[in-house]
Design an enzyme around this catalytic site. Structure first.
Site, short mmCIF file in Angstrom:
data_model
loop_
_atom_site.label_atom_id
_atom_site.label_comp_id
_atom_site.label_asym_id
_atom_site.label_seq_id
_atom_site.Cartn_x
_atom_site.Cartn_y
_atom_site.Cartn_z
N GLY A 128 -7.86 26.28 30.99
CA GLY A 128 -7.22 26.01 32.28
C GLY A 128 -6.04 25.07 32.12
O GLY A 128 -5.54 24.82 31.02
N ASN A 129 -5.60 24.52 33.23
CA ASN A 129 -4.49 23.57 33.21
C ASN A 129 -4.72 22.49 34.27
O ASN A 129 -5.72 22.53 35.00
CB ASN A 129 -3.15 24.29 33.42
CG ASN A 129 -3.12 25.11 34.69
OD1 ASN A 129 -3.25 24.58 35.79
ND2 ASN A 129 -2.96 26.42 34.55
N ARG A 130 -3.79 21.58 34.37
CA ARG A 130 -3.97 20.40 35.23
C ARG A 130 -3.52 20.59 36.67
O ARG A 130 -3.54 19.66 37.46
CB ARG A 130 -3.19 19.21 34.64
CG ARG A 130 -3.64 18.80 33.25
CD ARG A 130 -2.76 17.66 32.72
NE ARG A 130 -3.09 17.29 31.37
CZ ARG A 130 -4.01 16.38 31.03
NH1 ARG A 130 -4.70 15.78 32.00
NH2 ARG A 130 -4.26 16.10 29.77
N ALA A 185 0.31 27.57 38.60
CA ALA A 185 0.42 27.34 37.15
C ALA A 185 -0.38 28.44 36.46
O ALA A 185 -1.61 28.39 36.41
CB ALA A 185 -0.12 25.96 36.79
#
Length: 415
Positions: free
Chosen positions: A206-208, A273
């Protein structure tokens, strides 16, 4: 400031309670005048409790104060919400059958109508003629928002959100007349949050991204009068009311949802994102950590370029309300390195993707992701001067939506 808030007899009357709250919390003295029909939707006790003032719709109450004359004379602003087809007709023809229509005839200050009705009623020649009559006399009549109406119908005729009406009212009082909702009648698709690519039933890549910027964009587009679809990946904040939500998890799911939504969208904003890569293989069971086995090797494959595919479909006339009529906005979360700075990478991405606008973030471990503030640069494929926007994510979203409204009003089609 003394405000008269006239409430028409429509189901949207319940939303006007929030508008009243905005006026009173801003320190204004508000007198609410509901029509008789309006009290069937929201009772006078609610209006009195929220305004702190007595409420009546009869010219025969408090006759000694001559309210049917006094209220209009004293008002610095009159706001009618919801302005039903019936109220617009009565105002246009100068009828004076109750306290509200009398007050409209006596009003010396600016008057703002916020219409709400079924699409066919709004588009009927009689209603359109009444609106033009009122505008010709100097009254401000907002364009209704598009979206879900009573029952299963959808289209233009929805009451604009309370904060959009509030902003228009304040602008009108300060002499600004160019406040018509810039995206009224438009359909806007916005992706938000971060995609998650599963490794096994427990883990994912995943990402932030928190989704805060995408949600702020959805609010700004909604307040600008648009029908908003929010393609929601993982978000740390709830989606706003008044928008249609499509939940997705992976980049492939987002691609499918985005291509479907773009078919009839006037604007597509890809602020999510999106993972550039996903695991080539997904384990059906949790990957175990054992001392007697080697460390796992995870092979990644590229995810499709959703933004570029959207542009290609738009240019081929597959998506959008008309060939070349769709505006596509990309987001670029960039960092600089020894080979170039953030804007250099962003300019190259804009040319490569072919979208109309590219909103550029300079990201890092302590920047943008999860924060309530942001600073961006808006690049245009047309080559116009880069535009900077900073502040809260709501402030940044307002600037982006304003720029989108400007771009949509340009007469030249996009190729």
């Amino acid at each position: 400031m003394r405000i008269v808030l006239g409430v028409g007899g429509g189901i949207a009357a319940y939303k006007v309670a929030s508008l009243l709250r905005l006026f009173t919390e801003a320190g204004h003295h508000v007198t609410v005048i509901p029509t008789e029909a309006a009290t069937r939707f929201v009772g006078t006790a609610t209006w009195e409790a929220l305004s702190g003032n007595p409420v009546s719709n009869s010219v025969f109450d408090d006759v000694h104060q001559v309210n049917h004359v006094r209220l209009g004379h004293e008002a610095d602003l009159v706001v009618i919400a919801p302005a039903t087809a019936d109220l617009l007709a009565k105002a246009a023809t100068g009828q004076a059958g109750d306290l509200l229509t009398n007050t409209l005839l006596m009003a010396h200050g600016p008057v703002l109508f916020a219409p709400a009705m079924h699409t066919e009623m709004w588009q009927h020649p009689a209603t359109r003629a009444n609106v033009e009559t009122l505008r010709g006399r100097g009254a401000a009549v907002l364009e209704p928002a598009s979206g879900r109406l009573t029952g299963s119908d959808s289209g233009p005729g929805r009451l604009p959100e309370p904060d959009a009406i509030f902003d228009a009212a304040m602008a009108l009082v300060h002499g600004q007349t160019d406040f018509q909702l810039p995206l009224a009648g438009k359909t806007v698709t916005i992706s938000a949050g971060g995609t998650r690519e599963p490794l096994d039933p427990v883990r994912f890549l995943g990402n932030r991204s928190s989704g805060k910027q995408g949600v702020a964009l959805a609010v700004a587009a909604r307040n600008a009068g648009a029908t908003v679809r929010l393609l929601s990946a993982h978000m740390e904040v709830p989606p706003p009311p008044g928008v249609d939500v499509v939940n997705v998890e992976t980049a492939l799911q987002l691609r499918e949802a985005a291509l479907a939504a773009a078919v009839d969208s006037d604007v597509v904003i890809m602020s999510a994102a999106v993972a550039d890569f996903r695991p080539a293989d997904i384990s059906d069971t949790k990957i175990k950590k054992r001392d007697d086995t080697a460390d796992p090797v995870i092979t990644l494959v590229r995810n499709p370029d959703i933004l570029q595919e959207l542009v290609e479909r738009r240019n081929q006339g597959i998506a959008g309300p008309a060939a070349g009529g769709q505006l596509i906005v990309g987001f670029a979360a960039e960092t600089g390195d020894q080979h170039g700075d953030v804007l250099a990478y962003a300019e190259a991405k804009l040319q490569r993707k072919g979208c109309d606008l590219l909103v550029v973030n300079h990201v890092g471990s302590d920047k943008v992701f999860g924060k309530d503030t942001n600073s961006v640069v808006i690049l245009a494929r047309s080559g116009s001067e880069p535009q900077e926007a900073s502040g809260t994510k709501a402030d940044v979203s307002a600037a982006i939506i304003s720029r989108i409204g400007f771009e949509l009003n340009q007469v030249s089609p996009r190729a």
